[in-house]
Design a protein around this motif. Structure first.
Motif, PDB file in Angstrom:
ATOM      1  N   ARG A 187      60.480 102.821 138.162  1.00  0.00           N
ATOM      2  CA  ARG A 187      59.364 102.846 137.216  1.00  0.00           C
ATOM      3  C   ARG A 187      58.368 101.733 137.509  1.00  0.00           C
ATOM      4  O   ARG A 187      57.160 101.923 137.415  1.00  0.00           O
ATOM      5  N   SER A 188      58.862 100.570 137.924  1.00  0.00           N
ATOM      6  CA  SER A 188      57.984  99.418 138.163  1.00  0.00           C
ATOM      7  C   SER A 188      56.989  99.656 139.293  1.00  0.00           C
ATOM      8  O   SER A 188      55.966  98.985 139.365  1.00  0.00           O
ATOM      9  N   VAL A 189      57.290 100.602 140.182  1.00  0.00           N
ATOM     10  CA  VAL A 189      56.345 100.945 141.248  1.00  0.00           C
ATOM     11  C   VAL A 189      55.774 102.351 141.060  1.00  0.00           C
ATOM     12  O   VAL A 189      55.233 102.951 141.978  1.00  0.00           O
ATOM     13  N   GLY A 190      55.912 102.882 139.830  1.00  0.00           N
ATOM     14  CA  GLY A 190      55.278 104.146 139.493  1.00  0.00           C
ATOM     15  C   GLY A 190      56.003 105.378 139.974  1.00  0.00           C
ATOM     16  O   GLY A 190      55.397 106.440 140.099  1.00  0.00           O
ATOM     17  N   LEU A 191      57.311 105.271 140.224  1.00  0.00           N
ATOM     18  CA  LEU A 191      58.063 106.415 140.720  1.00  0.00           C
ATOM     19  C   LEU A 191      59.108 106.866 139.713  1.00  0.00           C
ATOM     20  O   LEU A 191      59.715 106.049 139.034  1.00  0.00           O
ATOM     21  N   PRO A 192      59.353 108.176 139.635  1.00  0.00           N
ATOM     22  CA  PRO A 192      60.416 108.676 138.762  1.00  0.00           C
ATOM     23  C   PRO A 192      61.773 108.494 139.436  1.00  0.00           C
ATOM     24  O   PRO A 192      61.864 108.369 140.655  1.00  0.00           O
ATOM     25  N   PHE A 193      62.830 108.508 138.636  1.00  0.00           N
ATOM     26  CA  PHE A 193      64.191 108.400 139.156  1.00  0.00           C
ATOM     27  C   PHE A 193      65.107 109.294 138.350  1.00  0.00           C
ATOM     28  O   PHE A 193      65.028 109.341 137.120  1.00  0.00           O
ATOM     29  N   SER A 194      66.005 109.997 139.032  1.00  0.00           N
ATOM     30  CA  SER A 194      66.958 110.868 138.350  1.00  0.00           C
ATOM     31  C   SER A 194      68.234 110.983 139.173  1.00  0.00           C
ATOM     32  O   SER A 194      68.178 111.022 140.404  1.00  0.00           O
ATOM     33  N   LEU A 195      69.357 111.056 138.491  1.00  0.00           N
ATOM     34  CA  LEU A 195      70.632 111.322 139.147  1.00  0.00           C
ATOM     35  C   LEU A 195      70.999 112.799 139.066  1.00  0.00           C
ATOM     36  O   LEU A 195      72.131 113.177 139.329  1.00  0.00           O
ATOM     37  N   GLY A 196      70.036 113.643 138.726  1.00  0.00           N
ATOM     38  CA  GLY A 196      70.277 115.075 138.689  1.00  0.00           C
ATOM     39  C   GLY A 196      70.179 115.673 140.081  1.00  0.00           C
ATOM     40  O   GLY A 196      69.742 115.038 141.024  1.00  0.00           O
ATOM     41  N   GLY A 197      70.595 116.907 140.205  1.00  0.00           N
ATOM     42  CA  GLY A 197      70.507 117.603 141.476  1.00  0.00           C
ATOM     43  C   GLY A 197      71.756 117.432 142.316  1.00  0.00           C
ATOM     44  O   GLY A 197      72.799 116.992 141.840  1.00  0.00           O
ATOM     45  N   LEU A 198      71.626 117.777 143.590  1.00  0.00           N
ATOM     46  CA  LEU A 198      72.745 117.745 144.520  1.00  0.00           C
ATOM     47  C   LEU A 198      72.567 116.662 145.568  1.00  0.00           C
ATOM     48  O   LEU A 198      71.444 116.280 145.914  1.00  0.00           O
ATOM     49  N   THR A 199      73.680 116.181 146.088  1.00  0.00           N
ATOM     50  CA  THR A 199      73.701 115.313 147.252  1.00  0.00           C
ATOM     51  C   THR A 199      74.665 115.936 148.249  1.00  0.00           C
ATOM     52  O   THR A 199      75.517 116.743 147.879  1.00  0.00           O
ATOM     53  N   GLY A 200      74.517 115.602 149.494  1.00  0.00           N
ATOM     54  CA  GLY A 200      75.389 116.179 150.518  1.00  0.00           C
ATOM     55  C   GLY A 200      75.004 115.666 151.885  1.00  0.00           C
ATOM     56  O   GLY A 200      74.435 114.581 152.013  1.00  0.00           O
TER      57      GLY A 200
END
Length: 194
Positions: free
Chosen positions: A67-80
Motif C-alpha cells: 500500500r505504501s507504494v500504491g500497490l494492492p496485495f492479496s493472498l488469494g488465487g493460486l501459486t505453483g
C-alpha cells in the motif's frame, strides 16, 4: 496498479538516475522447486509453510508495504510452478531490459495484487503482450516447454547459490536479502554514482 504508483525498482532508480547508470536484470529463483504445475491455493500454501499464526502476523506488514507504494496485495488465487514465467522473463531479456522489467512488473502485479495464476498460459501471454512483447512469440514460447528452459536452469545455477529466499538483490558487490524500504536501496545505489 493504481494510477501514479511505481514499481520498487523504478522508485529507487529515479532517485539516482541523474548521476548513475542502473540496469535491472531479473534472475530466476525457485522458492518451491516441486510446486505443482496446476497450482494450489496460495493462502493454504503459505499457512502450511509459515503456520497460520505467523502468516497472520506477516500478512498485514506485506499489505502495508505494498500500500505504501500504491500497490494492492492479496493472498488469494493460486501459486505453483514458476518455470514458465522464468522462461518468459529470460526471453524478454533478449528483447530488451525494458521489456523484461515491464514483464516482471506485470507478473508481480498479477500474482500479488490481482490473484492471477502466473503458470496459466493465458495469464503469461497477456502479461507479455501488456509489456509490449510479441503475442505470437510469447504463445509459442509458453507452449514449448523446452524453449529457454536450459537458460533458466543455467541462470539459476549461477545466481542462486547462497540465496535463502526472496527478494534477493545484488547491487555491485553487495547482496541484500528480504523486503527493504526504498531508502536502503537508494543508499547503496548512491555508493555507485559516477
Amino acid at each position: 496498479m493504481k494510477a501514479g504508483s511505481k514499481s520498487l525498482n523504478k522508485i529507487c532508480i529515479d532517485v539516482v538516475s541523474d548521476t548513475a547508470d542502473v540496469e535491472v536484470r531479473w534472475r530466476p529463483f525457485f522458492l518451491n522447486p516441486s510446486a505443482p504445475e496446476e497450482g494450489i491455493e496460495k493462502r493454504r500454501y503459505y499457512e502450511e509453510k509459515f503456520g497460520r499464526s505467523r502468516l497472520a502476523a506477516i500478512e498485514p506488514r506485506l499489505r502495508e508495504a505494498f500500500r505504501s507504494v500504491g500497490l494492492p496485495f492479496s493472498l488469494g488465487g493460486l501459486t505453483g510452478s514458476t518455470m514458465d514465467s522464468h522462461r518468459l522473463i529470460a526471453w524478454a531479456e533478449d528483447v530488451s531490459l525494458d521489456a523484461q522489467n515491464k514483464l516482471v512488473d506485470e507478473l508481480f502485479r498479477n500474482y500479488f495484487g490481482e490473484e492471477k495464476f502466473i503458470n496459466d498460459p493465458e495469464v503469461l501471454v497477456a502479461a507479455a503482450t501488456k509489456a509490449g512483447l510479441d503475442e505470437t512469440a510469447a504463445k509459442n514460447l509458453v507452449a514449448d516447454k523446452t524453449k529457454y528452459r536450459d537458460r533458466v536452469v543455467a541462470l539459476y545455477d549461477r545466481y542462486a547459490t547462497g540465496v535463502q529466499g526472496v527478494p534477493h538483490f545484488i547491487i555491485g558487490d553487495e547482496a541484500i536479502s528480504g523486503a527493504q524500504p526504498p531508502e536502503v536501496f537508494v543508499e547503496i545505489l548512491k555508493k555507485y554514482q559516477g
